[in-house]
Motif scaffolding. Structure first.
Motif, mmCIF file in Angstrom:
data_model
loop_
_atom_site.group_PDB
_atom_site.id
_atom_site.type_symbol
_atom_site.label_atom_id
_atom_site.label_comp_id
_atom_site.label_asym_id
_atom_site.label_seq_id
_atom_site.Cartn_x
_atom_site.Cartn_y
_atom_site.Cartn_z
ATOM 1 N N HIS A 1 4.619 20.337 -5.376
ATOM 2 C CA HIS A 1 5.250 19.569 -6.445
ATOM 3 C C HIS A 1 4.612 18.196 -6.602
ATOM 4 N N THR A 2 4.803 17.629 -7.790
ATOM 5 C CA THR A 2 4.584 16.214 -8.013
ATOM 6 C C THR A 2 5.957 15.583 -8.180
ATOM 7 N N TRP A 3 6.240 14.601 -7.324
ATOM 8 C CA TRP A 3 7.572 14.014 -7.216
ATOM 9 C C TRP A 3 7.628 12.660 -7.907
ATOM 10 N N VAL A 4 8.796 12.312 -8.417
ATOM 11 C CA VAL A 4 9.043 10.977 -8.949
ATOM 12 C C VAL A 4 10.065 10.296 -8.045
ATOM 13 N N PHE A 5 9.676 9.123 -7.519
ATOM 14 C CA PHE A 5 10.558 8.343 -6.649
ATOM 15 C C PHE A 5 11.006 7.067 -7.354
ATOM 16 N N ASP A 6 12.251 6.706 -7.129
ATOM 17 C CA ASP A 6 12.770 5.395 -7.496
ATOM 18 C C ASP A 6 12.509 4.466 -6.311
ATOM 19 N N ILE A 7 11.752 3.368 -6.554
ATOM 20 C CA ILE A 7 11.426 2.451 -5.454
ATOM 21 C C ILE A 7 11.963 1.048 -5.734
ATOM 22 N N ARG A 8 13.085 0.960 -6.450
ATOM 23 C CA ARG A 8 13.703 -0.351 -6.652
ATOM 24 C C ARG A 8 13.992 -1.010 -5.319
ATOM 25 N N ASN A 9 14.380 -0.226 -4.336
ATOM 26 C CA ASN A 9 14.510 -0.719 -2.969
ATOM 27 C C ASN A 9 13.362 -0.120 -2.163
ATOM 28 N N PRO B 1 4.557 0.085 -11.275
ATOM 29 C CA PRO B 1 5.321 -1.074 -10.796
ATOM 30 C C PRO B 1 6.244 -1.689 -11.829
ATOM 31 N N GLY B 2 5.888 -1.608 -13.110
ATOM 32 C CA GLY B 2 6.752 -2.177 -14.132
ATOM 33 C C GLY B 2 8.068 -1.450 -14.283
ATOM 34 N N ARG B 3 8.139 -0.236 -13.732
ATOM 35 C CA ARG B 3 9.358 0.571 -13.847
ATOM 36 C C ARG B 3 9.981 0.872 -12.483
ATOM 37 N N ASP B 4 9.422 0.319 -11.425
ATOM 38 C CA ASP B 4 9.908 0.590 -10.068
ATOM 39 C C ASP B 4 9.936 2.087 -9.779
ATOM 40 N N LEU B 5 8.857 2.772 -10.187
ATOM 41 C CA LEU B 5 8.718 4.206 -9.952
ATOM 42 C C LEU B 5 7.449 4.465 -9.155
ATOM 43 N N LEU B 6 7.442 5.581 -8.441
ATOM 44 C CA LEU B 6 6.285 6.027 -7.686
ATOM 45 C C LEU B 6 6.120 7.525 -7.925
ATOM 46 N N VAL B 7 4.931 7.929 -8.375
ATOM 47 C CA VAL B 7 4.631 9.345 -8.605
ATOM 48 C C VAL B 7 3.796 9.832 -7.425
ATOM 49 N N VAL B 8 4.262 10.892 -6.766
ATOM 50 C CA VAL B 8 3.636 11.356 -5.517
ATOM 51 C C VAL B 8 3.267 12.835 -5.665
ATOM 52 N N ALA B 9 1.983 13.137 -5.523
ATOM 53 C CA ALA B 9 1.491 14.510 -5.668
ATOM 54 C C ALA B 9 1.226 15.125 -4.301
ATOM 55 N N ASP B 10 1.761 16.319 -4.079
ATOM 56 C CA ASP B 10 1.477 17.113 -2.889
ATOM 57 C C ASP B 10 0.411 18.145 -3.235
ATOM 58 N N ALA C 1 0.861 -1.183 0.000
ATOM 59 C CA ALA C 1 0.000 0.000 0.000
ATOM 60 C C ALA C 1 0.898 1.235 0.000
ATOM 61 N N TYR C 2 0.686 2.099 -0.974
ATOM 62 C CA TYR C 2 1.445 3.338 -1.101
ATOM 63 C C TYR C 2 0.568 4.453 -0.545
ATOM 64 N N ALA C 3 0.895 4.905 0.659
ATOM 65 C CA ALA C 3 -0.021 5.723 1.454
ATOM 66 C C ALA C 3 0.494 7.146 1.614
ATOM 67 N N SER C 4 -0.420 8.109 1.424
ATOM 68 C CA SER C 4 -0.102 9.544 1.498
ATOM 69 C C SER C 4 -0.755 10.133 2.733
ATOM 70 N N TRP C 5 0.066 10.759 3.596
ATOM 71 C CA TRP C 5 -0.364 11.159 4.931
ATOM 72 C C TRP C 5 -0.421 12.671 5.109
ATOM 73 N N ARG C 6 -0.771 13.398 4.049
ATOM 74 C CA ARG C 6 -0.800 14.861 4.102
ATOM 75 C C ARG C 6 0.542 15.372 4.630
ATOM 76 N N ASP C 7 0.563 16.098 5.744
ATOM 77 C CA ASP C 7 1.830 16.631 6.256
ATOM 78 C C ASP C 7 2.703 15.544 6.879
ATOM 79 N N GLY C 8 2.173 14.344 7.003
ATOM 80 C CA GLY C 8 2.942 13.220 7.529
ATOM 81 C C GLY C 8 3.726 12.470 6.477
#
Length: 415
Positions: free
Chosen positions: A289-297, A267-276, A224-231
């Motif tokens: 910003h909208t961020w791009v994360f590498d989640i290979r690990n 998931p096919g690219r091990d990426l996560l796009v996160v919008a604030d 589960a990829y969870a967004s916690w507002r200011d958390g």
């Protein structure tokens, strides 16, 4: 098809206008789902959800409205497997404790929201939509507290939600068992350390300034990829749906202003796009910003880039909220891509971004609706500007975009 004068966009690139509806005089829209030719649109101020026939997207037709119980929000919903799931929660915009936006976005809401008498429904409503466009309620899962905020459900046994339950400072992550859709059951929960007040915990953050509470999680596989507002962001292992556990956490709220809203895995690219989410007029909380994360690990999510900001207008000066809100979430049966991301940007409308090179995202399309014809937002002093809320893009590239005041826009992506 030419755009009617009343819907001529302030900016258009890569999208064309198909249709529009004021949703039967209820132009306030929150989450939208499209299932077998019918759009289900949740409302922020009209108290319920609308059903719209979009089999001809150029001529959307309202076919029904299902009111929420008195005093109750039904702002988010999901469709899958002939089911429509609809949240119920206290309508905080009707609560005197939340008349200012900062009362809602700028602090933990649990204590203030729970002080009032409980003249509202809290929980999950389940509707049968085996007959498309004709929701029939078959179950209600009550919870003790403010209620549910947003859901994730793509079919099968398990649904996931953010829930503000008694004993917690704000919304937390919960899992819901739908093995029998007529008897849904809340079976698992997870909260950030410091949120479980009834368990003797206290916040390690300034809860008069920062709001630590789950907006929602997107679940892929057992994560589960969870967004916690200011958390910030957490990755949770939900292999055991009754006992989610933490994989990793990241929080960039200070110095970047918080508001983490949506985390979309590719998931096919091990990426996560996160919008604030931008949560204040004139970007008083900072340009988000909208961020791009590498989640290979997964134990070490690492930010590698941000989306370029819309820049064809001075959106900070325009008024209202500017910046990311919702992402098209690649739901089964909808438009699915790991290189093209659609996002609503509030007063900057709808955007599409090319992530072929994740280190250099490119803005490739945009569509900014005109100002709403009238305001239905009940909060005092809101400016009459577009505030694009949610977007769902179908398999043919037709985008359904809601707004707090301007109705449902139906657009064709031309890329």
């Amino acid at each position: 098809m030419s755009t009617p004068t009343q819907h001529r966009p302030d900016f258009a690139q890569g999208f064309s206008f198909l249709g529009h509806t004021d949703q039967g005089g209820r132009p306030d829209g929150c989450q939208v789902m499209v299932d077998r030719g019918f759009a289900y649109v949740a409302h922020a101020f009209s108290g319920g959800f609308s059903v719209i026939d979009v089999r001809d997207p150029r001529q959307p037709v309202l076919t029904g409205f299902v009111p929420a119980p008195p005093g109750t929000w039904s702002v988010h919903l999901q469709t899958a497997d002939d089911l429509l799931l609809v949240v119920n929660a206290k309508d905080l915009f009707q609560d005197a404790a939340f008349t200012r936006e900062d009362d809602y976005y700028g602090r933990s809401v649990g204590d203030a929201a729970l002080r009032a008498e409980r003249g509202y429904a809290a929980g999950l409503r389940v509707f049968d939509i085996a007959t498309p466009g004709s929701p029939r309620e078959i179950a209600f899962l009550p919870v003790e507290g403010v209620g549910l905020h947003r859901l994730w459900y793509t079919g099968g046994r398990w649904a996931y939600a953010s829930a503000l339950l008694d004993g917690y400072s704000d919304y937390i992550f919960v899992t819901i068992d739908l093995a029998d859709p007529t008897r849904p059951e809340l079976v698992g929960r997870w909260a950030l350390p410091g949120m479980h007040q009834a368990g003797g915990e206290s916040p390690t953050w300034d809860d008069t300034r920062w709001r630590y509470g789950l907006h929602h999680a997107i679940v892929h596989g057992d994560t589960a990829y969870a967004s916690w507002r200011d958390g910030g962001l957490t990755l949770l292992d939900v292999a055991d749906r009754s006992a989610p556990r933490l994989i990793s956490a990241r929080n960039w709220s200070d110095p970047f202003g918080g508001g983490t809203h949506t985390a979309l895995p590719l998931p096919g690219r091990d990426l996560l796009v996160v919008a604030d989410e931008g949560i204040a007029d004139h970007a008083a909380d900072g340009v988000k910003h909208t961020w791009v994360f590498d989640i290979r690990n997964p134990a070490n999510p690492t930010s590698i880039s941000t989306f370029p900001q819309p820049a064809e207008d001075d959106f900070v000066a325009k008024g209202g909220h500017f910046g990311p809100h919702n992402l098209h979430e690649n739901r089964p049966g909808s438009f699915q891509s790991e290189t093209l991301v659609f996002a609503t940007y509030q007063n900057a409308g709808l955007r599409a971004y090319d992530l072929t090179d994740p280190y250099r995202p490119e803005l490739v399309a945009g569509w900014v609706p005109p100002a709403p014809a009238r305001m239905v937002d009940t909060r005092p002093g809101r400016p009459q500007v577009i505030q694009s809320f949610d977007v769902l893009v179908d398999a043919e590239g037709v985008a359904y975009m809601t707004d707090y005041n301007a109705g449902l826009y139906v657009l064709q992506y031309e890329g």
